[in-house]
Design a protein around this motif. Structure first.
Motif, mmCIF file in Angstrom:
data_model
loop_
_atom_site.group_PDB
_atom_site.id
_atom_site.type_symbol
_atom_site.label_atom_id
_atom_site.label_comp_id
_atom_site.label_asym_id
_atom_site.label_seq_id
_atom_site.Cartn_x
_atom_site.Cartn_y
_atom_site.Cartn_z
ATOM 1 N N ASP A 136 1.253 -6.198 2.109
ATOM 2 C CA ASP A 136 1.218 -7.683 2.949
ATOM 3 C C ASP A 136 -0.087 -7.883 3.144
ATOM 4 O OD1 ASP A 136 0.839 -5.498 4.751
ATOM 5 O OD2 ASP A 136 2.350 -6.572 6.586
ATOM 6 N N THR B 14 -2.335 -9.746 8.688
ATOM 7 C CA THR B 14 -1.179 -9.798 7.654
ATOM 8 C C THR B 14 -0.066 -10.530 8.499
ATOM 9 O OG1 THR B 14 -0.472 -7.679 8.735
ATOM 10 C CG2 THR B 14 -1.912 -7.551 6.739
ATOM 11 N N MET C 136 5.807 -12.824 -0.268
ATOM 12 C CA MET C 136 5.956 -11.557 -0.642
ATOM 13 C C MET C 136 6.783 -11.213 -2.027
ATOM 14 S SD MET C 136 3.903 -9.607 1.137
ATOM 15 C CE MET C 136 4.456 -7.848 0.549
ATOM 16 N N ASP D 232 5.771 -4.227 0.590
ATOM 17 C CA ASP D 232 5.785 -4.400 1.986
ATOM 18 C C ASP D 232 6.955 -5.516 2.622
ATOM 19 O OD1 ASP D 232 4.201 -2.621 3.583
ATOM 20 O OD2 ASP D 232 2.353 -3.793 3.216
ATOM 21 N N PRO E 123 7.315 -8.246 5.154
ATOM 22 C CA PRO E 123 6.489 -8.901 6.236
ATOM 23 C C PRO E 123 6.836 -9.001 7.659
ATOM 24 C CG PRO E 123 7.688 -10.260 4.783
ATOM 25 C CD PRO E 123 8.228 -9.126 4.396
ATOM 26 N N GLN F 138 0.429 -5.092 11.275
ATOM 27 C CA GLN F 138 1.151 -5.862 11.870
ATOM 28 C C GLN F 138 1.185 -5.842 13.429
ATOM 29 O OE1 GLN F 138 5.199 -5.811 9.841
ATOM 30 N NE2 GLN F 138 4.388 -5.939 7.954
#
Ligand code: KIV
Length: 262
Positions: free
Chosen positions: A42, A54, A62, A81, A83, A141
């Protein structure tokens, strides 16, 4: 490349090389060069879309990046990844999101950030047969919770939680775990204790593998220079010079020449 083969590599003491990619052309180069795992990170939010964190990247974005990468890859294991916002709240939403990634991209596995707090989602996704790579330490994140991108788990309480989380992820059935920006001693200790391979970024040489963001290691992005980053090329300069030469050739009517036209 399979998750089983990665586990065999760890048993043999063979290091795992992982790099990010976000598009077809780059993934083709990375795969043909022989990397073991391609992460559709991400970090695409930063290096592809220009966001500061991110957090804004969406599941649809994504999926677009991951599907482009998968079309290029013949050998590497492709991990995508999940998200922000697609797995932290509700494990049913997490499973639906993971299924969308697997169905719509053809990727091999997904990656989630966090430990105990996302365990229900991890277990639910794993029970659907979707392989998971964990991600502990600096988890971008959660930047608004941490407040900085500094090294994590320097204090004993956070180090203990990281070890506990790593054990939980392994017990749940994750096939590998990224350890980002933690002290090398801690990463070595965790890597020795776990059966699943650890993939380090800013976590020292005791991890079972390493990962870097392709734009950073290729020197495309010059604004990001953490201590852990080794630049293997200076594509920023190479590309700038090429663009400048092209502009000059066009302006001077040097391009196209007689051989470059019909
Ligand atoms: O998004 C990403 O590129 C990552 C790596 C830095 C591990 O998660």
């Amino acid at each position: 490349m399979t998750t089983l083969r990665l586990s065999e590599m760890k048993s043999r003491g063979e290091k795992i090389a992982m790099l990010t990619s976000y598009d077809y052309s780059m993934a083709k180069i990375v795969d043909r060069a022989g990397v073991d795992v391609i992460l559709v990170g991400d970090s695409a939010a930063n290096v592809m879309a220009g966001y500061e964190t991110t957090l804004p990247i969406t599941l649809d974005m994504m999926i677009y990046h991951a599907a482009s990468v998968v079309r290029a890859v013949e050998r590497a294991l492709v991990v995508v990844d999940m998200p922000f916002g697609t797995y932290q709240g509700n494990s049913k939403v997490a499973l639906d999101s993971a299924i969308r990634i697997m169905k719509e991209t053809g990727a091999d596995a997904i990656k989630l950030e966090g430990g105990e707090e996302i365990l229900e989602s991890v277990e639910r996704i794993l029970s659907a047969g979707i392989p998971i790579m964990g991600h502990l330490g600096l988890t971008p994140q959660s930047i608004h919770k941490f407040g900085t991108y500094n090294v994590r788990a320097k204090e004993e309480a956070e180090a203990k939680k990281l070890v506990r989380d790593a054990r939980l992820l392994e017990k749940a059935g994750c096939f590998a775990c990224v350890l980002e920006k933690i002290p090398a001693d801690l990463a070595t200790r965790v890597s020795r204790e776990l059966k699943m391979p650890t993939i380090g970024i800013g976590a020292g040489s005791g991890c079972d593998g390493q990962v870097l963001v392709i734009h950073d290691m290729m020197g495309i992005n010059k604004d990001f220079s953490p201590r852990f980053l080794r630049r293997y090329a200076d594509l920023h300069t190479v590309m700038t010079e090429a663009v400048e030469q092209y502009i000059s050739d066009v302006k001077n009517v040097d391009f196209p020449n007689a051989q470059e036209q019909y």
